[in-house]
Design an enzyme around this catalytic site. Structure first.
Site, PDB file in Angstrom:
ATOM      1  N   GLU A   1      -3.553  -2.831   3.332  1.00 45.78           N
ATOM      2  CA  GLU A   1      -4.153  -3.202   2.046  1.00 45.78           C
ATOM      3  C   GLU A   1      -3.395  -4.239   1.394  1.00 45.78           C
ATOM      4  O   GLU A   1      -2.909  -3.944  -0.011  1.00 45.78           O
ATOM      5  CB  GLU A   1      -4.824  -2.038   1.174  1.00 45.78           C
TER       6      GLU A   1
ATOM      7  N   GLU B   1     -11.348   2.482   7.213  1.00 44.06           N
ATOM      8  CA  GLU B   1     -11.119   3.688   6.295  1.00 44.06           C
ATOM      9  C   GLU B   1     -12.753   3.680   5.681  1.00 44.06           C
ATOM     10  O   GLU B   1     -13.316   2.805   4.946  1.00 44.06           O
ATOM     11  CB  GLU B   1     -10.166   3.585   5.212  1.00 44.06           C
TER      12      GLU B   1
END
Length: 647
Positions: A147, A318
C-alpha cells in the site's frame, strides 16, 4: 484478458501464531478452497532482528509448510515496516510532515522516498530475500512493499526531499528562467535566481504557487514509481518466471498508478467497501441506505480502475471479510455481502480474491479487524460465506474473458491533484465527480471501462470525460480519433501543463468559458430545455457557436452540443446528470435500463451478473435469455444472480 478459473486466496501472518498451528491452518485453508497465501510483507524485524543477522529458519519453514499443503505463496517485500534498529541507526530515513515535524517510529511507512540510505537498505533487504526465495518452488510471485502512500506518506518535506526536488526541477526545466516562467514566479515577487533557492511548498505564511505544488506532486509521484521499479528489477533478476504485483488502495490518488502499473504483471488492490463508503462524502440519507452493504459502485469503480492500471489484469489482494477497524464507524456487513463482493470482483475480471485475513489478530493496531476466523480459530460469519463461494466456484468453472465495455470513462490522477491544489470551492472533488458519472452510467445498466487520458478509444461507443483540467496532446489526439458520443464535464481544458488559465477546451468544442462560480451547499442554478435539473457546486458561463441543448435561468448555455460531443457547464445534480447520460447513450445507440439505486449489472463475456445491494428483491423487467447458473429470480437483497447468455 483470457479465460480464467476464479481463485481464492488469503493473507496470513505465520509470525503472529505458534508454529505448531501452521500446518493445521494450511490444511484448513485448502479445505476452504483457498489456493494462494500472501505472507511476509511486515516481517522485517523477524527476518533481520539485528543488523546483518538474518533469521531465515522460521520463514523457510512457513513457506515449506504452506507449500506442502498444496498452497502457492505470494511473498511480500518487507519495506513497509523498517525495524527500530534501522531507524535508530539511520534517523534520516524518517519522513517529515508538512508541519515540519519528523514522523517517527511506531507504526508503518515511516520512510521518505527521497532518502538515499533508505534506498540502499531497501535494495539490500529485497536482494537477500529474492536471492533466497526467488526460485523456491512454492513461491508463485511477489508483492512489492504494501500500500504505497498509505497514511499520507507520498509527500515528505525533509532535507533530502528538497535536494531531490531541486534536482528534478533542474532536469525538467533546464534553467531557472524557464522555471520562473512556468511557475509564474513574478507573482508576489517569488522569482528565484538559482535552483538552490527553491523551497518546498510548505511552511509559508499562506498558499504557495499552485504550479510549484503541482510539480512537487509530480516529483513525489515519480519518486514512488522509481522506488517500485528498483524493487521490481531486483525481483525479476532473482526470480525469473514469477509474477510481480503491488497492492494499491481504494480512494487513493496521491501518485500516478497508471505509470506504476506498467512495471507490474497485473495490478492488485485492497477492497474494503464498507470502510470506503464510510469515508466517501455521501449525504446522510444516501449513506444510510448502504451503511451495512456499501454503496453499489464503491468496489466496482475500483475494480474497473485497477483493471486498467494492470493492463487488463487485476487481483483483490485484501478483501474485507467483516468489520474493519480504521473507518469512522465500522459496521458488520449484512449477511451475504462478503459472498456478493467476491463474485462482483470476479464479474469485473478479477483473477483472484484474497481475504484479509485468515485469523483475526488479538493484539496490535488491527485487533478489531475481522478475519475469516476469530482469534480462537473458530470460523467467522465471513469465513462461512467464503465456503459457499468456494462451492459455487466449482459449479461455475472457468469464467470467460471479459470483452471491452461499450462505455469508457477517462480518469486522470493529475486532474485530482490540480483540483485539490486549487478547488475554488470547498466541496469540489474530482474523484467524486468521476464516481458520480460512473454511477450514473451504471444506473442505466452500462458496463464501463476506466481509461487514462491518451489511451486509445477505438471500439468505445460512448466516452465520458467528467473533467480534465489539463488536456495533454496525447489526450487530444485520442479524442480526435474517436467518433464515439462524448459527455464532457466542467473545468475541462481550463489549465495548462504549468497550471495557468488557458482556453484548452476550444480544442475540443466551440465553447469559451468566460466566468465560473462555486456554489455553496443549498445553492443550485436550475437548468431547463432539452435537459432538466440543476448545476450544484460549480457553474460556468460560456460563449459558444454550438447548439445549446439546455440553458440556465439567465439564458446562458448549460449544455452545449457540437456534433457527437455534449459539454456540461457545471457540476450536474442527479437529475441533470441522468438526463445528460441518457442523451449521450442514446446518441451512441446503446440500450439502457433504469435500475434501482441498489442494483447493478455486469457482463463478463457470455455471462450476465445482477448484484442487489438494496433492501428489496429485484426482478429484471425482461428476464435474460439463457441458463441461470447462480442465484434466483427475483434477485434477493444482498444476493446476486448469474446467467449464461446464448451465443
Amino acid at each position: 484478458m483470457t479465460e480464467t478459473e476464479p481463485m481464492l486466496g488469503v493473507c496470513y501472518y505465520p509470525e503472529h501464531w505458534p508454529e505448531r498451528e501452521w500446518a493445521s491452518d494450511a490444511a484448513a485453508m485448502l479445505e476452504t478452497g483457498i489456493g494462494m497465501v500472501r505472507i511476509g510483507e511486515f516481517a522485517w524485524s523477524r527476518i533481520e532482528p539485528e543488523p546483518g543477522r538474518l533469521e531465515w529458519g522460521w520463514l523457510d519453514r512457513a513457506i515449506a509448510t504452506l507449500g506442502a499443503a498444496g498452497l502457492a505463496v505470494v511473498l511480500g517485500t518487507p519495506t513497509a515496516t523498517p525495524p527500530k534498529w534501522l531507524v535508530d541507526r539511520e534517523p534520516g530515513i524518517l519522513p517529515v510532515g508538512a508541519d515540519g515535524r519528523v514522523r517517527g517510529f511506531g507504526s508503518r511507512r515511516h520512510t521518505s522516498f527521497s532518502s538515499k540510505v533508505w534506498w540502499q537498505e531497501s535494495r539490500r533487504i529485497v536482494t537477500v530475500l529474492a536471492a533466497r526465495y526467488g526460485e523456491n518452488a512454492h513461491v508463485a510471485g511477489w508483492q512489492i512493499d504494501n500500500e504505497f502512500g498509505c497514511h499520507d506518506t507520498v509527500l515528505s518535506y525533509g532535507p533530502e526531499d528538497l535536494e531531490g526536488f531541486r534536482q528534478w526541477l533542474a532536469t525538467r526545466y533546464g534553467s531557472i528562467a524557464a522555471l520562473n516562467r512556468a511557475w509564474g514566479s513574478v507573482f508576489w515577487s517569488a522569482e528565484l535566481r538559482d535552483f538552490d533557492e527553491v523551497c518546498l511548498p510548505n511552511g509559508a505564511v499562506t498558499e504557495t504557487a499552485p504550479a510549484a505544488r503541482l510539480d512537487f506532486q509530480r516529483f513525489a509521484s515519480e519518486q514512488v514509481v522509481a522506488y517500485a521499479a528498483m524493487q521490481e528489477e531486483i525481483l525479476r533478476a532473482h526470480s525469473p518466471g514469477r509474477f510481480v504485483t503491488h497492492n494499491f488502495m481504494g480512494r487513493f490518488f496521491d501518485f500516478d498508478h497508471f505509470t506504476m502499473g506498467r512495471l507490474l504483471d497485473f495490478a492488485s488492490w485492497d477492497s474494503y467497501p464498507l470502510g470506503f463508503t464510510e469515508q466517501f462524502p455521501f449525504a446522510p440519507d444516501e449513506r444510510a441506505d448502504f451503511i451495512e452493504t456499501a454503496h453499489p459502485d464503491m468496489a466496482a469503480f475500483h475494480h474497473d480502475l485497477y483493471r486498467a492500471v494492470g493492463g487488463g489484469r487485476f487481483w483483490i489482494m485484501e478483501q474485507q471479510p467483516g468489520p474493519v477497524n480504521w473507518a469512522p464507524f465500522n459496521p458488520v456487513p449484512k449477511p451475504g455481502m462478503v459472498r456478493l463482493w467476491t463474485w462482483e470482483a470476479f464479474a469485473h475480471g478479477a483473477e483472484l480474491v484474497s481475504y484479509f485475513r485468515w485469523r483475526q489478530c488479538p493484539f496490535g493496531q488491527e485487533q478489531m479487524h475481522a478475519g475469516l476466523h476469530r482469534p480462537d480459530r473458530s470460523r467467522s460469519a465471513g469465513g462461512e460465506e467464503v465456503l459457499r463461494v468456494a462451492a459455487e466456484r466449482k459449479q461455475v468453472g472457468t469464467l470467460p474473458a471479459a470483452s471491452r465495455a461499450p462505455v469508457a470513462l477517462v480518469f486522470d490522477y493529475e486532474s485530482v491533484w490540480i483540483t485539490r491544489i486549487q478547488p475554488q470551492g470547498a466541496d469540489f472533488d474530482q474523484y467524486e465527480i468521476c464516481y458520480r458519472w460512473y454511477e450514473a452510467a451504471r444506473r442505466l445498466g452500462q458496463d464501463v471501462d476506466i481509461v487514462p487520458p491518451g489511451a486509445s478509444l477505438a471500439g468505445y461507443r460512448a466516452v465520458l470525460v467528467p473533467g480534465l483540467p489539463y488536456l495533454s496532446d496525447a489526450a487530444l489526439r485520442a479524442f480526435a480519433a474517436t467518433d464515439a458520443a462524448m459527455l464532457i464535464g466542467p473545468r475541462s481544458g481550463s489549465k495548462s501543463q504549468t497550471f495557468a488559465i488557458t482556453d484548452g477546451l476550444a480544442a475540443m468544442l466551440p465553447v469559451r468559458v468566460t466566468q465560473v462560480a462555486s456554489l455553496r451547499p443549498g445553492l443550485a442554478h436550475p437548468v431547463s430545455g432539452g435537459l432538466t435539473g440543476a448545476a450544484i457546486r460549480w457553474r460556468e458561463w460560456v460563449e459558444t457557436s454550438g447548439t445549446p441543448l439546455a440553458c440556465f435561468a439567465d439564458g446562458s448555455a448549460a449544455a452545449v452540443e457540437a456534433g457527437a460531443r455534449l459539454y456540461l457547464a457545471g457540476w450536474p445534480d442527479a437529475a441533470l446528470l441522468a438526463d445528460a447520460m441518457r442523451h449521450v447513450l442514446a446518441r451512441a445507440g446503446l440500450e439502457t435500463i433504469d435500475l434501482p439505486a441498489g442494483v447493478r449489472l455486469r457482463r463478463r463475456g457470455g455471462l450476465l451478473f445482477a448484484f442487489n445491494y438494496g433492501p428489496d428483491s429485484w426482478a429484471p423487467p425482461s428476464p435474460p435469455k439463457g441458463a441461470l447458473l447462480l442465484g434466483g429470480t427475483p434477485v434477493a437483497p444482498q444476493d446476486f444472480a448469474c446467467w449464461r447468455l446464448p451465443g
